[in-house]
Design a protein around this motif. Sequence first.
Motif, PDB file in Angstrom:
ATOM      1  N   ASN A   1     -57.830 -18.947 -50.961  1.00 13.67           N
ATOM      2  CA  ASN A   1     -57.399 -19.096 -52.338  1.00 13.67           C
ATOM      3  C   ASN A   1     -57.886 -17.897 -53.145  1.00 13.67           C
ATOM      4  O   ASN A   1     -59.085 -17.678 -53.281  1.00 13.67           O
ATOM      5  CB  ASN A   1     -57.948 -20.397 -52.912  1.00 13.67           C
ATOM      6  CG  ASN A   1     -57.375 -20.704 -54.266  1.00 13.67           C
ATOM      7  OD1 ASN A   1     -56.415 -20.078 -54.692  1.00 13.67           O
ATOM      8  ND2 ASN A   1     -57.957 -21.677 -54.931  1.00 13.67           N
TER       9      ASN A   1
ATOM     10  N   TRP B   1     -51.330  -8.699 -59.501  1.00 16.18           N
ATOM     11  CA  TRP B   1     -50.747  -9.574 -58.488  1.00 16.18           C
ATOM     12  C   TRP B   1     -50.968 -11.030 -58.863  1.00 16.18           C
ATOM     13  O   TRP B   1     -50.063 -11.861 -58.732  1.00 16.18           O
ATOM     14  CB  TRP B   1     -51.368  -9.273 -57.131  1.00 16.18           C
ATOM     15  CG  TRP B   1     -50.874 -10.139 -56.033  1.00 16.18           C
ATOM     16  CD1 TRP B   1     -49.694 -10.025 -55.365  1.00 16.18           C
ATOM     17  CD2 TRP B   1     -51.541 -11.276 -55.490  1.00 16.18           C
ATOM     18  NE1 TRP B   1     -49.586 -11.016 -54.428  1.00 16.18           N
ATOM     19  CE2 TRP B   1     -50.714 -11.794 -54.492  1.00 16.18           C
ATOM     20  CE3 TRP B   1     -52.749 -11.884 -55.747  1.00 16.18           C
ATOM     21  CZ2 TRP B   1     -51.072 -12.907 -53.750  1.00 16.18           C
ATOM     22  CZ3 TRP B   1     -53.094 -12.986 -54.999  1.00 16.18           C
ATOM     23  CH2 TRP B   1     -52.261 -13.496 -54.024  1.00 16.18           C
ATOM     24  N   LEU B   2     -52.171 -11.364 -59.349  1.00 19.83           N
ATOM     25  CA  LEU B   2     -52.485 -12.733 -59.748  1.00 19.83           C
ATOM     26  C   LEU B   2     -51.610 -13.183 -60.910  1.00 19.83           C
ATOM     27  O   LEU B   2     -51.126 -14.321 -60.933  1.00 19.83           O
ATOM     28  CB  LEU B   2     -53.965 -12.830 -60.133  1.00 19.83           C
ATOM     29  CG  LEU B   2     -54.563 -14.208 -60.291  1.00 19.83           C
ATOM     30  CD1 LEU B   2     -54.510 -14.970 -58.972  1.00 19.83           C
ATOM     31  CD2 LEU B   2     -55.992 -14.087 -60.768  1.00 19.83           C
TER      32      LEU B   2
ATOM     33  N   ILE C   1     -48.590 -12.055 -61.603  1.00 20.43           N
ATOM     34  CA  ILE C   1     -47.230 -12.250 -61.089  1.00 20.43           C
ATOM     35  C   ILE C   1     -47.116 -13.580 -60.350  1.00 20.43           C
ATOM     36  O   ILE C   1     -46.132 -14.310 -60.509  1.00 20.43           O
ATOM     37  CB  ILE C   1     -46.824 -11.067 -60.178  1.00 20.43           C
ATOM     38  CG1 ILE C   1     -46.612  -9.817 -61.028  1.00 20.43           C
ATOM     39  CG2 ILE C   1     -45.582 -11.384 -59.376  1.00 20.43           C
ATOM     40  CD1 ILE C   1     -46.423  -8.557 -60.211  1.00 20.43           C
ATOM     41  N   LYS C   2     -48.112 -13.914 -59.542  1.00 21.91           N
ATOM     42  CA  LYS C   2     -48.080 -15.183 -58.801  1.00 21.91           C
ATOM     43  C   LYS C   2     -48.137 -16.382 -59.745  1.00 21.91           C
ATOM     44  O   LYS C   2     -47.468 -17.388 -59.512  1.00 21.91           O
ATOM     45  CB  LYS C   2     -49.238 -15.251 -57.800  1.00 21.91           C
ATOM     46  CG  LYS C   2     -49.071 -14.315 -56.643  1.00 21.91           C
ATOM     47  CD  LYS C   2     -47.826 -14.672 -55.865  1.00 21.91           C
ATOM     48  CE  LYS C   2     -47.621 -13.730 -54.718  1.00 21.91           C
ATOM     49  NZ  LYS C   2     -46.386 -13.974 -54.002  1.00 21.91           N
ATOM     50  N   ARG C   3     -48.918 -16.289 -60.800  1.00 19.09           N
ATOM     51  CA  ARG C   3     -48.970 -17.391 -61.764  1.00 19.09           C
ATOM     52  C   ARG C   3     -47.651 -17.543 -62.506  1.00 19.09           C
ATOM     53  O   ARG C   3     -47.223 -18.653 -62.813  1.00 19.09           O
ATOM     54  CB  ARG C   3     -50.099 -17.165 -62.761  1.00 19.09           C
ATOM     55  CG  ARG C   3     -51.459 -17.416 -62.183  1.00 19.09           C
ATOM     56  CD  ARG C   3     -52.534 -17.208 -63.200  1.00 19.09           C
ATOM     57  NE  ARG C   3     -53.846 -17.385 -62.582  1.00 19.09           N
ATOM     58  CZ  ARG C   3     -54.977 -17.025 -63.135  1.00 19.09           C
ATOM     59  NH1 ARG C   3     -54.969 -16.451 -64.334  1.00 19.09           N
ATOM     60  NH2 ARG C   3     -56.120 -17.216 -62.515  1.00 19.09           N
ATOM     61  N   LYS C   4     -47.027 -16.420 -62.777  1.00 20.38           N
ATOM     62  CA  LYS C   4     -45.732 -16.462 -63.458  1.00 20.38           C
ATOM     63  C   LYS C   4     -44.671 -17.079 -62.555  1.00 20.38           C
ATOM     64  O   LYS C   4     -43.828 -17.855 -63.014  1.00 20.38           O
ATOM     65  CB  LYS C   4     -45.331 -15.048 -63.874  1.00 20.38           C
ATOM     66  CG  LYS C   4     -44.135 -14.980 -64.768  1.00 20.38           C
ATOM     67  CD  LYS C   4     -43.896 -13.560 -65.203  1.00 20.38           C
ATOM     68  CE  LYS C   4     -42.713 -13.449 -66.120  1.00 20.38           C
ATOM     69  NZ  LYS C   4     -42.474 -12.072 -66.528  1.00 20.38           N
ATOM     70  N   GLU C   5     -44.711 -16.766 -61.247  1.00 24.15           N
ATOM     71  CA  GLU C   5     -43.757 -17.356 -60.301  1.00 24.15           C
ATOM     72  C   GLU C   5     -44.011 -18.850 -60.130  1.00 24.15           C
ATOM     73  O   GLU C   5     -43.081 -19.617 -59.910  1.00 24.15           O
ATOM     74  CB  GLU C   5     -43.863 -16.656 -58.951  1.00 24.15           C
ATOM     75  CG  GLU C   5     -43.300 -15.270 -58.924  1.00 24.15           C
ATOM     76  CD  GLU C   5     -43.523 -14.573 -57.583  1.00 24.15           C
ATOM     77  OE1 GLU C   5     -44.169 -15.170 -56.697  1.00 24.15           O
ATOM     78  OE2 GLU C   5     -43.049 -13.445 -57.440  1.00 24.15           O
ATOM     79  N   ALA C   6     -45.273 -19.260 -60.216  1.00 24.43           N
ATOM     80  CA  ALA C   6     -45.604 -20.672 -60.029  1.00 24.43           C
ATOM     81  C   ALA C   6     -45.068 -21.536 -61.167  1.00 24.43           C
ATOM     82  O   ALA C   6     -44.781 -22.719 -60.979  1.00 24.43           O
ATOM     83  CB  ALA C   6     -47.114 -20.846 -59.906  1.00 24.43           C
TER      84      ALA C   6
ATOM     85  N   GLU D   1     -42.201 -21.228 -62.581  1.00 24.55           N
ATOM     86  CA  GLU D   1     -40.773 -21.407 -62.284  1.00 24.55           C
ATOM     87  C   GLU D   1     -39.933 -21.656 -63.540  1.00 24.55           C
ATOM     88  O   GLU D   1     -38.977 -22.429 -63.533  1.00 24.55           O
ATOM     89  CB  GLU D   1     -40.558 -22.533 -61.296  1.00 24.55           C
ATOM     90  CG  GLU D   1     -41.148 -22.267 -59.936  1.00 24.55           C
ATOM     91  CD  GLU D   1     -40.884 -23.415 -58.984  1.00 24.55           C
ATOM     92  OE1 GLU D   1     -41.315 -23.305 -57.845  1.00 24.55           O
ATOM     93  OE2 GLU D   1     -40.251 -24.401 -59.371  1.00 24.55           O
TER      94      GLU D   1
END
Length: 123
Positions: free
Chosen positions: A2, A43-44, A46-51, A53
């Motif tokens: 994680n 990167w973190l 971007i991943k939170r933004k993708e999560a 949705e």
Amino acid sequence: MNVNSWTICLGAFLAFLAITLMTDNIQWGFVAGLSISVGGFKWLRIKRKEAKEELEYDERVNLNILQCSLYVYSGALVLLLSYLIISSQILHNISINIELLIWYLVITLFLGFYIVPVIIKRR
């Protein structure tokens, strides 16, 4: 594994420590640690933004953010290039302090990745 902000900070610190010990130069350790932290937090985010949705902003806002970030990077590179050309061709002496160059690049990346998007999103 994680990945969170603590993991990124720990990785940046370990990279800073390892590179500093290998090269006996704190500047390169600073560059390595800073690169890992900036890349990791980007990167973190971007991943939170993708999560999530969900679309926070429409395509025009994203295009404006991209365009303004490009203007910041282009302006910074033109400024650095003009300094290098003037100092090498006219003054015949390139005297760049590596610490100032590192800070210049850090500020440029910080402006392009964080400050400009926040300003554009609030318009």
